[in-house]
Write an enzyme that holds these catalytic residues in place. Structure first.
Site, PDB file in Angstrom:
ATOM      1  N   ALA A 186       6.936  -0.763  11.820  1.00  0.00           N
ATOM      2  CA  ALA A 186       5.826   0.027  11.289  1.00  0.00           C
ATOM      3  C   ALA A 186       6.418   0.996  10.275  1.00  0.00           C
ATOM      4  CB  ALA A 186       5.145   0.785  12.416  1.00  0.00           C
ATOM      5  N   LYS A 187       5.540   1.585   9.461  1.00  0.00           N
ATOM      6  CA  LYS A 187       6.045   2.471   8.407  1.00  0.00           C
ATOM      7  C   LYS A 187       6.782   3.679   8.982  1.00  0.00           C
ATOM      8  CE  LYS A 187       3.583   0.924   4.416  1.00  0.00           C
ATOM      9  NZ  LYS A 187       2.348   0.810   3.694  1.00  0.00           N
ATOM     10  N   ARG A 188       6.540   3.993  10.244  1.00  0.00           N
ATOM     11  CA  ARG A 188       7.228   5.153  10.825  1.00  0.00           C
ATOM     12  C   ARG A 188       8.655   4.821  11.284  1.00  0.00           C
ATOM     13  NH1 ARG A 188       3.414   3.258  14.044  1.00  0.00           N
ATOM     14  NH2 ARG A 188       4.117   2.268  15.953  1.00  0.00           N
ATOM     15  N   THR A 196       1.374   4.002   1.223  1.00  0.00           N
ATOM     16  CA  THR A 196       1.027   4.986   2.257  1.00  0.00           C
ATOM     17  C   THR A 196       2.247   5.338   3.093  1.00  0.00           C
ATOM     18  OG1 THR A 196       0.395   3.169   3.720  1.00  0.00           O
ATOM     19  CG2 THR A 196      -1.365   4.188   2.435  1.00  0.00           C
ATOM     20  N   SER A 223       0.882  -1.175   0.000  1.00  0.00           N
ATOM     21  CA  SER A 223       0.000   0.000   0.000  1.00  0.00           C
ATOM     22  C   SER A 223       0.913   1.217   0.000  1.00  0.00           C
ATOM     23  CB  SER A 223      -0.852   0.031   1.284  1.00  0.00           C
ATOM     24  OG  SER A 223      -1.589  -1.155   1.395  1.00  0.00           O
TER      25      SER A 223
END
Ligand code: GLU
Length: 283
Positions: free
Chosen positions: A244-246, A10, A8
């Protein structure tokens, strides 16, 4: 044999995505099969074009070659709308006018694998009220889970190394299948796409195993084939938590910028060797 990797766009891809992508790619290549990339950009409010480009560059850096152009969910709204129309005609979805606040306020909504279980407020609205509100109020479309399960009966799938798993879609309650701002939910789009793309083996993180309850149900409702599944362990960071994406330190962009050899990293990941401080864990 056909596998896929479906990011995704994002945020930036991280080591966990790399692990998933190399496993799926390697499974296809070692079986003489095919590997496709799908961009899960159905949620226009969260998807960003820069992350599409970055993800494709990350995969190329890892040495992952694909068969054919990436499939974009944003270009496939027609099949999703047709699937929803089909469920509508069969009385298996209903419009829901509740806001998030309505749902939060309605008693202590119990939690299922997809979050709060919808209390069913809009499930039995009189038809006339539905028709009146549908033209005037924002709404989403929910699956009438009890009815759907009554149609399909008990369902199961084959999970690599773990054998047959019985699906439990009822535990998710009346999930959202479409919203005004996202014309198909992840569950709906992903199920239809995997079938249309001819995916035979779905290899993805164990965080998505509960989603398979719902995907299996949708496959049965639409008479689609059921792929084989492998939900793999998740990459955790030095703090022991899944990435996580962060987590910028584990982003593939930063590893790439640091001059790390992507193909060597991919070979290590396939062998289950992770960079220092990272580990694989089953949730
Ligand atoms: N776009 C989904 C994700 O990034 C893909 C999940 C799947 O492989 O089905 O979580």
């Amino acid at each position: 044999m056909l596998t896929r990797f479906a990011p995704s766009p994002t945020g930036e891809l991280h080591l966990g995505h790399a692990y998933s992508a190399v496993l799926a790619h390697d499974a296809a290549r070692s079986a003489g099969g095919h590997f496709l990339i799908r961009i899960d950009d159905i949620d226009g409010s969260r998807s960003r074009e820069e992350f599409v480009g970055a993800s494709l560059a990350d995969l190329a850096w890892l040495g992952i070659g694909r068969d054919g152009d990436p499939v974009r969910q944003s270009a496939r709204l027609g099949p999703y709308a047709a699937a929803l129309d089909d469920l509508r005609a069969r009385g298996l979805v209903y419009p829901c006018f509740c806001t998030r606040a309505d749902i939060a306020a309605s008693l202590s909504a119990p939690h299922g694998p997809s979050g709060a279980i919808y209390p069913g407020t809009c499930r039995s609205l009189p038809d006339a009220e539905r028709q009146r509100r549908i033209v005037a109020e924002p709404h989403c479309w929910r699956l009438d889970m009890a009815r759907a399960v009554a149609e399909t009966g008990e369902l199961a799938w084959e999970e690599a190394e773990r054998g047959t798993r019985v699906a439990d879609p009822l535990a998710h309650g009346d999930i959202v299948l479409a919203r005004k701002d996202a014309p198909a939910s992840y569950h709906l789009a992903s199920t239809i796409d995997d079938a249309d793309m001819g995916v035979t083996h779905i290899i993805r993180g164990a965080d998505l195993i509960a989603s398979t309850d719902v995907h299996r149900l949708l496959q049965a409702l639409f008479d689609l084939p059921t792929p084989l599944y492998r939900h793999h362990a998740l990459v955790c960071g030095p703090d022991g938590k899944r990435l996580a994406k962060r987590d910028a330190a584990a982003s593939l962009g930063s590893l790439r910028a640091a001059g790390i050899d992507g193909a060597a990293l991919a070979a290590d990941l396939i062998a289950g060797r992770l960079p220092a401080g990272y580990s694989l864990q089953n949730p």
